[in-house]
Each structure stands twice: as C-alpha cells, then as structure tokens.
Design a protein around this motif. Structure first.
Motif, PDB file in Angstrom:
ATOM      1  N   PRO A 273      13.237  11.883  14.392  1.00  0.00           N
ATOM      2  CA  PRO A 273      14.233  12.848  13.891  1.00  0.00           C
ATOM      3  C   PRO A 273      13.761  13.506  12.600  1.00  0.00           C
ATOM      4  CG  PRO A 273      14.904  10.614  13.355  1.00  0.00           C
ATOM      5  CD  PRO A 273      13.674  10.492  14.218  1.00  0.00           C
ATOM      6  N   GLU A 274      14.394  14.620  12.263  1.00  0.00           N
ATOM      7  CA  GLU A 274      14.107  15.281  10.994  1.00  0.00           C
ATOM      8  C   GLU A 274      14.623  14.414   9.844  1.00  0.00           C
ATOM      9  OE1 GLU A 274      15.773  19.147  10.979  1.00  0.00           O
ATOM     10  OE2 GLU A 274      14.439  19.941  12.514  1.00  0.00           O
ATOM     11  N   THR A 275      13.852  14.409   8.750  1.00  0.00           N
ATOM     12  CA  THR A 275      14.207  13.575   7.600  1.00  0.00           C
ATOM     13  C   THR A 275      13.966  14.342   6.311  1.00  0.00           C
ATOM     14  OG1 THR A 275      11.988  12.645   7.242  1.00  0.00           O
ATOM     15  CG2 THR A 275      13.390  11.555   8.888  1.00  0.00           C
ATOM     16  N   PRO A 276      14.493  13.846   5.214  1.00  0.00           N
ATOM     17  CA  PRO A 276      14.122  14.397   3.899  1.00  0.00           C
ATOM     18  C   PRO A 276      12.740  13.889   3.505  1.00  0.00           C
ATOM     19  CG  PRO A 276      15.662  12.584   3.641  1.00  0.00           C
ATOM     20  CD  PRO A 276      15.550  12.836   5.117  1.00  0.00           C
ATOM     21  N   PRO A 277      12.190  14.315   2.364  1.00  0.00           N
ATOM     22  CA  PRO A 277      10.861  13.851   1.942  1.00  0.00           C
ATOM     23  C   PRO A 277      10.771  12.323   1.891  1.00  0.00           C
ATOM     24  CG  PRO A 277      11.563  15.688   0.585  1.00  0.00           C
ATOM     25  CD  PRO A 277      12.740  15.321   1.435  1.00  0.00           C
ATOM     26  N   TYR A 278       9.585  11.803   2.219  1.00  0.00           N
ATOM     27  CA  TYR A 278       9.389  10.360   2.314  1.00  0.00           C
ATOM     28  C   TYR A 278       8.067   9.964   1.660  1.00  0.00           C
ATOM     29  CZ  TYR A 278       6.035  11.559   5.938  1.00  0.00           C
ATOM     30  OH  TYR A 278       4.964  12.089   6.610  1.00  0.00           O
ATOM     31  N   ARG A 279       7.965   8.680   1.366  1.00  0.00           N
ATOM     32  CA  ARG A 279       6.729   8.074   0.863  1.00  0.00           C
ATOM     33  C   ARG A 279       6.736   6.606   1.287  1.00  0.00           C
ATOM     34  NH1 ARG A 279       3.035   9.062  -3.370  1.00  0.00           N
ATOM     35  NH2 ARG A 279       4.247  10.914  -3.971  1.00  0.00           N
ATOM     36  N   PHE A 280       5.710   6.189   2.044  1.00  0.00           N
ATOM     37  CA  PHE A 280       5.641   4.833   2.566  1.00  0.00           C
ATOM     38  C   PHE A 280       4.282   4.218   2.262  1.00  0.00           C
ATOM     39  CE2 PHE A 280       8.569   6.739   5.874  1.00  0.00           C
ATOM     40  CZ  PHE A 280       9.711   6.193   5.309  1.00  0.00           C
ATOM     41  N   SER A 281       4.239   2.881   2.261  1.00  0.00           N
ATOM     42  CA  SER A 281       2.978   2.157   2.101  1.00  0.00           C
ATOM     43  C   SER A 281       3.116   0.796   2.761  1.00  0.00           C
ATOM     44  CB  SER A 281       2.616   1.997   0.621  1.00  0.00           C
ATOM     45  OG  SER A 281       3.567   1.188  -0.043  1.00  0.00           O
ATOM     46  N   GLY A 282       1.984   0.147   2.991  1.00  0.00           N
ATOM     47  CA  GLY A 282       1.983  -1.172   3.608  1.00  0.00           C
ATOM     48  C   GLY A 282       0.564  -1.614   3.908  1.00  0.00           C
ATOM     49  N   LYS A 283       0.416  -2.838   4.427  1.00  0.00           N
ATOM     50  CA  LYS A 283      -0.891  -3.387   4.782  1.00  0.00           C
ATOM     51  C   LYS A 283      -1.027  -3.457   6.295  1.00  0.00           C
ATOM     52  CE  LYS A 283      -2.021  -6.109   0.673  1.00  0.00           C
ATOM     53  NZ  LYS A 283      -3.269  -5.349   0.452  1.00  0.00           N
ATOM     54  N   ILE A 284      -2.190  -3.048   6.798  1.00  0.00           N
ATOM     55  CA  ILE A 284      -2.461  -3.056   8.227  1.00  0.00           C
ATOM     56  C   ILE A 284      -3.278  -4.295   8.569  1.00  0.00           C
ATOM     57  CG2 ILE A 284      -3.561  -1.850  10.140  1.00  0.00           C
ATOM     58  CD1 ILE A 284      -3.092   0.764   8.662  1.00  0.00           C
ATOM     59  N   LYS A 285      -2.753  -5.097   9.520  1.00  0.00           N
ATOM     60  CA  LYS A 285      -3.431  -6.280  10.018  1.00  0.00           C
ATOM     61  C   LYS A 285      -3.506  -6.200  11.537  1.00  0.00           C
ATOM     62  CE  LYS A 285      -3.554  -8.404   5.928  1.00  0.00           C
ATOM     63  NZ  LYS A 285      -4.804  -8.787   5.231  1.00  0.00           N
ATOM     64  N   ARG A 286      -4.236  -7.151  12.118  1.00  0.00           N
ATOM     65  CA  ARG A 286      -4.315  -7.207  13.581  1.00  0.00           C
ATOM     66  C   ARG A 286      -4.336  -8.647  14.040  1.00  0.00           C
ATOM     67  NH1 ARG A 286      -8.965  -4.705  17.684  1.00  0.00           N
ATOM     68  NH2 ARG A 286      -7.812  -5.122  19.608  1.00  0.00           N
ATOM     69  N   GLU A 287      -3.494  -8.928  15.068  1.00  0.00           N
ATOM     70  CA  GLU A 287      -3.463 -10.225  15.706  1.00  0.00           C
ATOM     71  C   GLU A 287      -3.602 -10.018  17.207  1.00  0.00           C
ATOM     72  OE1 GLU A 287       0.148 -12.126  14.632  1.00  0.00           O
ATOM     73  OE2 GLU A 287      -0.382 -12.383  12.511  1.00  0.00           O
ATOM     74  N   GLY A 288      -4.821 -10.236  17.721  1.00  0.00           N
ATOM     75  CA  GLY A 288      -5.068  -9.970  19.131  1.00  0.00           C
ATOM     76  C   GLY A 288      -4.929  -8.492  19.422  1.00  0.00           C
ATOM     77  N   GLU A 289      -4.009  -8.142  20.322  1.00  0.00           N
ATOM     78  CA  GLU A 289      -3.767  -6.738  20.667  1.00  0.00           C
ATOM     79  C   GLU A 289      -2.622  -6.142  19.864  1.00  0.00           C
ATOM     80  OE1 GLU A 289      -5.753  -4.986  22.633  1.00  0.00           O
ATOM     81  OE2 GLU A 289      -6.959  -6.810  22.752  1.00  0.00           O
ATOM     82  N   ARG A 290      -2.100  -6.881  18.918  1.00  0.00           N
ATOM     83  CA  ARG A 290      -0.965  -6.410  18.127  1.00  0.00           C
ATOM     84  C   ARG A 290      -1.453  -5.916  16.772  1.00  0.00           C
ATOM     85  NH1 ARG A 290       3.754 -10.349  17.496  1.00  0.00           N
ATOM     86  NH2 ARG A 290       2.200 -11.438  16.223  1.00  0.00           N
ATOM     87  N   TRP A 291      -1.048  -4.690  16.440  1.00  0.00           N
ATOM     88  CA  TRP A 291      -1.331  -4.118  15.126  1.00  0.00           C
ATOM     89  C   TRP A 291      -0.080  -4.268  14.269  1.00  0.00           C
ATOM     90  CZ3 TRP A 291      -5.983  -2.180  13.452  1.00  0.00           C
ATOM     91  CH2 TRP A 291      -6.977  -2.037  14.423  1.00  0.00           C
ATOM     92  N   LEU A 292      -0.247  -4.846  13.086  1.00  0.00           N
ATOM     93  CA  LEU A 292       0.879  -5.163  12.222  1.00  0.00           C
ATOM     94  C   LEU A 292       0.862  -4.305  10.968  1.00  0.00           C
ATOM     95  CD1 LEU A 292       0.572  -9.064  12.393  1.00  0.00           C
ATOM     96  CD2 LEU A 292       1.851  -7.572  13.928  1.00  0.00           C
ATOM     97  N   LEU A 293       2.023  -3.828  10.592  1.00  0.00           N
ATOM     98  CA  LEU A 293       2.200  -3.140   9.310  1.00  0.00           C
ATOM     99  C   LEU A 293       3.076  -4.049   8.456  1.00  0.00           C
ATOM    100  CD1 LEU A 293       1.582  -0.644   7.661  1.00  0.00           C
ATOM    101  CD2 LEU A 293       3.593   0.459   8.616  1.00  0.00           C
TER     102      LEU A 293
END
Length: 655
Positions: A273-293
């Motif tokens: 959906p349409e949103t107002p301005p945003y700013r996000f951050s996080g760490k990317i990991k991987r467990e098998g076939e799963r990508w985690l934020l």
C-alpha cells in the motif's frame, strides 16, 4: 639376469622420455588456430546459436601455460535488439597443469578485456539466455557440483566491461559497467556500477566485493557492499558472506529509506500500500533456505515498527512470516491499506466522496503467501480512542484472512474477522465483527460530554460483498449491523440538542449540565445491495426518546435520515420538529424539518409502533445481556417480528 632387467628398464624409460618429448614438441609447435573451427562448431551445436572465435588462439607453454583467445562472439536470439548477445575482445588466463591431475582447476591469472553482455526479454517474456528449443528441452536432473571443479582464480582483471539488461514487460533498461579495482593491500576487487530506468524511474546500482582470493580462503568472510537508488528510494546492504559461492553465512546490515513503500511494488511481486516517508534497518541472516531480517526497526511517517521478518520459498511461492510491534501507531500513516492517500497534497482538489475508490491490485494480493502478526499499545486515531490493537494476517494462494483484528477500548473490545478471496477478478470479502463491553465514557474521551456519560456498548456486524476497492465493496454490500447500549448515562445537554429544545439547551449551557439515565439504546440496520436501512433506531432515556428512520446509499454516499425526539418532560419553548439529515457521508447536512409541531402523545404512538421489530433481534444476535436488563425488557415487550427483505432474512437464519 639383473643386467638384462636393468637394460630393459633403461630401454622402457628412454621410450617414455622420447614419447613425452615428442608430445611436448608437437604441442609446442602445434598451431592452436586449427582448433578455432571445431571449437566454434561444438559450442554452436550445444547452445543452438552461432558461436565464433574470430581471432587468434595462442599459448605460452610451461607447467603453468598461459592461453590467449581473441575476438569471441555469441549470437543473440533472433528477436534480440542487437546481433550479438556476448562479445569479447580478449581473454587471457593461466592454468597450473599439476593441479589438473589432482582434480582441481587453478587459474593463477585471468584477464578479460572489453566483455559486452546483452541480457533481455521480448514482449512475450522470452529470455535471450534461454538456449535451444525450450518446448523440447527437458530439465536435467540437478547434480551436485564438486567445489574442486569450481575454478580457483588468483588474480582477476576486467577491463572496460559492459552489461546491458532490457525488459519491456517491466519497462526496465539498465546499462552497467563491470571492472576490477585495486583495493586494500593492492588486492583486486570486482566492482559493478551503472544506471538505467525501471518503471519510468531512474535506477542506479553499485556493487563491490572483496578480492577474488577471498572466495576460496577458509575462515575468511567475503566482504560485499551493495548500494541501490530507485527514484527517491535508496537501499544499502553491507557486511560479509562466509561462503559467497553458496550464499551461506551472510552477516549483512540492511538500510532503506524513501518517500513511499509502494514505489518498490514494481520490484517485488506483492501488493504494497501507499505509505508516508519511511526509514528501516536490520540485520540479514540465513538459516537453510530461510532468509531472516533480524532486529528490524524504523519509522513510517509518525509511527514506528520493530520486529523480525523471515522470507523463503514455500511450494515455489514467496512466503513471508513476521512479528511486528509498534510503540506508537498513528492511524493516518496506514490509511493506504484502505486505498486512501496517506500524504495528500494541498494543491490536489478535495475528493467529494469519503470512501476510497482506489482499486486493489488483485494479482498482487495473490502473488505471495505469508503469516504476519502486528501489535501496538499506543494508538493515535482521529475518530475514536483505541488503547491497543492486534492483527493477525494470513495469506494462502490468494485467500487473505485477517483474523482477528482486535481493538481494545477501555475494558471492552471490538473484534472482527475479515476474509478476502483474491482468486478471481473481483475480490470477495466477508466481515464479521463483535462489540463487547465497550464503555461509552471511553468513546466520549476528550469531548465536553465525557464527565456525564456512562454505559456499555455491545454489538454484532456481518457483511459480505464483492469489489476491488472500499467504495465498490460498500456499494455491493449485504448484511446487517446491530449495536446496543444499556445501563448508561448521557449528557442532558446532548439530549436537548437532539431535540432542538432551545430553552433547556440554553439553561444547561448557562448553568449545570447533569446527566440522565439511558435505559436502552438499540441501533439495528440491514444492508442490501449497498443500501443501509434503519430497521430500528431507539434511544430510550428518562428524559427523551430518540427515534431515527431512513437510509444511507453506500454507492452514492447519499444520506436520507429522519431523526425525531419525543420528550418526557415539559418545556415552554419546545419545538420538537423532526430533524432531517441529508447531504452525504463526507458532508452531512442536518436541518429541522418544516412540519407542524408534533404532539406529546405522538411519542407513545410512535414507540408502540416501533417496539415490535425488537423481537427479531434475539434470533439474529445473542449479546449475553442479563435477563433483567432494560434492553431485554424492551425485547420482551415486543410481540411480532419485523419485516425485512427475504434475502437478509435468509442470511440471518443461516448465521
């Protein structure tokens, strides 16, 4: 005997030496250009497309020979925008012969000059990197490739490389430069940078990896840095990958910002959906076939979001799972979910309608699956006070279930279950809701009537409809809404204003404003083909009985309601004319109906005529009210059921 055996051994050794010397001399003086034709023919036959080595083939022989190939061409697909898919001025590489006997490919040096690659799709979606006849080509069984046969490159140099990507289906055109740069400790790192167009927006990309030597170094994570700009949207991923060839063990930091999350809908298949301005951050990991934020956090307008997200492929479909929490949720930041504009421009003309008419992209609603939970304990809304909200969203093959949506209001709650079926061209939507013990005083918080109000609301809602926007859904809705309040109190001034009793209203404004008991409030509506009609609207107080009748056309948003107040006391200047409410949902227009004064006796006549529909409330909704409640007393006094449309009566009997 020993001497004979010795001479035989010497003879065999000499023969082997002469054979090896002969092979070396043949190879050393062999013209490699004789291999151009058979090599080109073999590759052309394998790919089903013309391949040619037009330049010289040469070699500098040693135990680490160096080979050079000049002027290489691979033809593009017949529909391609350029004649060649791949061209190369020169490829030079060295090979360690002893390592080949150990089953390893070691290339101490690789140098590529002016590689030019064109990757593209045609309007029908065919890709030029799909070789041969796709209809007759069976997918080969995937066999694991030993790491021993993955070339180990010591030094890589790419000079003046270029990569083009075109896709008219997504209006994408990218022109990238590919090269190696000298990094720390004089190590050569691969860098990819360029710009182009994606969905009418400028797109820039810059990728930089570590030294190619780090690709094979054990216990040496491979550094990566990716920066993307898409219009006014920017994202950055930086960190290391433990096993870059397998994308295993990522330890990456993710950052993104932009004016509207919906801008990336052209990149990902899901509806956003349409949103107002945003700013996000996080760490990317991987467990098998799963990508985690992990540790996801950021801001969306005046709201904040934290939590964890997981992405994977399930049954060959994108699957998103997450738990999100907001310490502060401002409702205006999420109106895009309903199709409204969260950042309206002051220059834009005001919409004449209240209900948003922007259609949902049905394809986007069925493009992915997921299971996401959301909760917030600090809500800012313009229409009613909410103390807590929790939402559980499930997406499965185009069926979107929001079960439940729970709003906590004081010691009560408003629960609803929403199901959207996006498997067809039209969204099929069903909404079931329940109002349980919601306090009137909490709803009146911040108003002049808060101190004098009391009571508890109960209710039920059941609607079904078809439509691809909120406005279209409302225009085709069927169902019913029932709201009850008992054992309450309401501001006397509010009741006098209902009745337009100017004398008593003035008295209350000048002096005290006591409250009066509310025996029962019943608001029963039926909805048929987008028209909401009052089946019964009655507020029974010790001072006044308020009745309402009429309808609201949800397709046109037109109001046609008539409100009458029947006083139980005497006021010398009482002008109890009915109040007409016309206009529309966005701009209601109430005014006194120009009709003769209504006699006091009309109240009892009207009540007697309108009480009987209460009997139909019991089989439709069980609210758990006490048997001795005032509302039950009204229900028990009724002797016949109300007349309602057959379609709605059948719906009530089913539910």
């Amino acid at each position: 005997m020993l001497r004979v055996l010795t001479w035989i051994a010497i003879g065999i050794g000499a023969l082997i030496g002469i054979l090896v010397l002969t092979i070396v001399l043949v190879i050393a003086f062999f013209d490699l250009n004789r291999l151009r034709e058979p090599l080109s023919t073999a590759v052309s036959k394998s790919l089903g497309r013309e391949f040619a080595i037009n330049g010289d083939l040469s070699a500098d022989w040693s135990w680490t020979p160096r080979f050079t190939i000049n002027d290489v061409e691979l033809a593009n697909a017949a529909w391609g925008s350029e004649p060649e898919m791949f061209t190369l001025d020169r490829l030079a590489f060295a090979v360690r012969i002893p390592e080949l006997f150990k089953g390893r490919i070691v290339l101490p040096e690789v140098r590529v000059s002016k590689p030019h690659i064109v990757l593209e799709r045609n309007p029908e979606g065919m890709a030029n990197w799909e070789f041969g006849d796709k209809k007759d080509k069976r997918e080969p069984a995937e066999a694991p490739v030993s790491e021993r046969w993955v070339p180990k490159i010591g030094s890589l140099a790419i000079d003046d490389g270029r990569l083009l990507f075109r896709d008219p289906g997504t209006d994408t055109h990218l022109d990238m430069n590919v090269s190696t740069v000298v990094g720390e400790s004089d190590e050569q790192a691969v860098e990819l940078s360029g710009r182009g167009r994606l969905q009418q927006e400028q797109f820039t990309l810059k990728v930089r990896g570590g030294s190619v030597l780090d690709l094979w170094e054990e216990n040496q994570p491979f550094p990566v840095n990716v920066e993307v700009e898409y219009g006014k949207t920017a994202a950055k991923v930086s960190g290391t990958i433990a096993e870059p060839l397998e994308l295993e063990g990522p330890d990456l930091q993710f950052e993104a910002k932009g004016p509207d999350l919906a801008a990336i809908a052209s990149i990902v298949p899901m509806w956003i959906p349409e949103t107002p301005p945003y700013r996000f951050s996080g760490k990317i990991k991987r467990e098998g076939e799963r990508w985690l934020l992990k540790g996801f956090e950021g801001s969306l307008g005046d709201s904040d979001l934290t939590g964890d997200l997981m992405f994977t492929m399930r049954d060959e479909r994108p699957y998103l799972q997450g738990d999100l929490v907001s310490r502060k949720l401002d409702f205006k930041d999420f109106v895009g979910v309903f199709g409204a504009d969260p950042t309206p421009s002051p220059e834009e003309p005001e919409r004449p309608r209240l209900l948003p008419d922007k259609p949902y992209p049905v394809e986007g609603l069925r493009a992915a699956d997921g299971d996401v939970r959301f909760q917030s304990g600090n809500i800012v809304t313009p229409w009613m006070p909410v103390d807590d909200v929790s939402v559980h969203i499930k997406m499965d093959q185009g069926i979107l279930q929001i079960q439940p949506v729970k709003l906590t209001v004081g010691f009560g709650a408003i629960d609803s279950d929403v199901t959207l079926n996006a498997r067809g061209d039209k969204l099929q939507t069903e909404v079931k809701g329940k109002i349980d013990k919601v306090p009137f005083k909490r709803l009146a918080a911040g108003t002049p009537f808060e101190a004098e109000t009391a009571g508890t609301f109960y209710g039920r809602l059941h609607l079904s409809t078809a439509g691809n926007s909120v406005a279209e859904m409302a225009a085709h809705a069927d169902g019913g809404v029932l709201i009850l309040m008992e054992q309450g109190r309401i501001s006397n001034l509010m009741m006098e204003l209902f009745g337009i009793d100017f004398a008593e209203s003035l008295q209350k404004l000048i002096g005290t404003d006591p409250s009066i008991p509310v025996r029962c409030t019943i608001a029963d509506f039926i909805v048929s083909d987008g028209v909401l009609k009052t089946q019964l609207f009655l507020m029974d107080t010790t001072d006044t009985n308020v009745l309402m009748e009429g309808q609201v056309n949800l397709a046109t948003e037109a109001l046609d309601l008539r409100l009458t107040a029947h006083p139980k006391d005497f006021s010398p200047f009482s002008a109890r004319n009915p109040i007409k409410i016309e206009g529309n949902l966005k701009k209601p227009r109430p005014y006194p109906e120009p009709a003769p004064l209504i006699a006091r006796g009309a109240a009892s006549i009207a009540l007697g005529a309108l009480l009987t529909p209460v009997a139909a409330l019991i089989p439709w909704v069980e609210l758990g009210l006490a048997e001795d409640s005032e509302c039950h007393a009204l229900v028990d006094a009724a002797t016949s059921k109300e007349k309602i449309p057959d379609k709605e009566r059948k719906r009530q009997e089913r539910h």
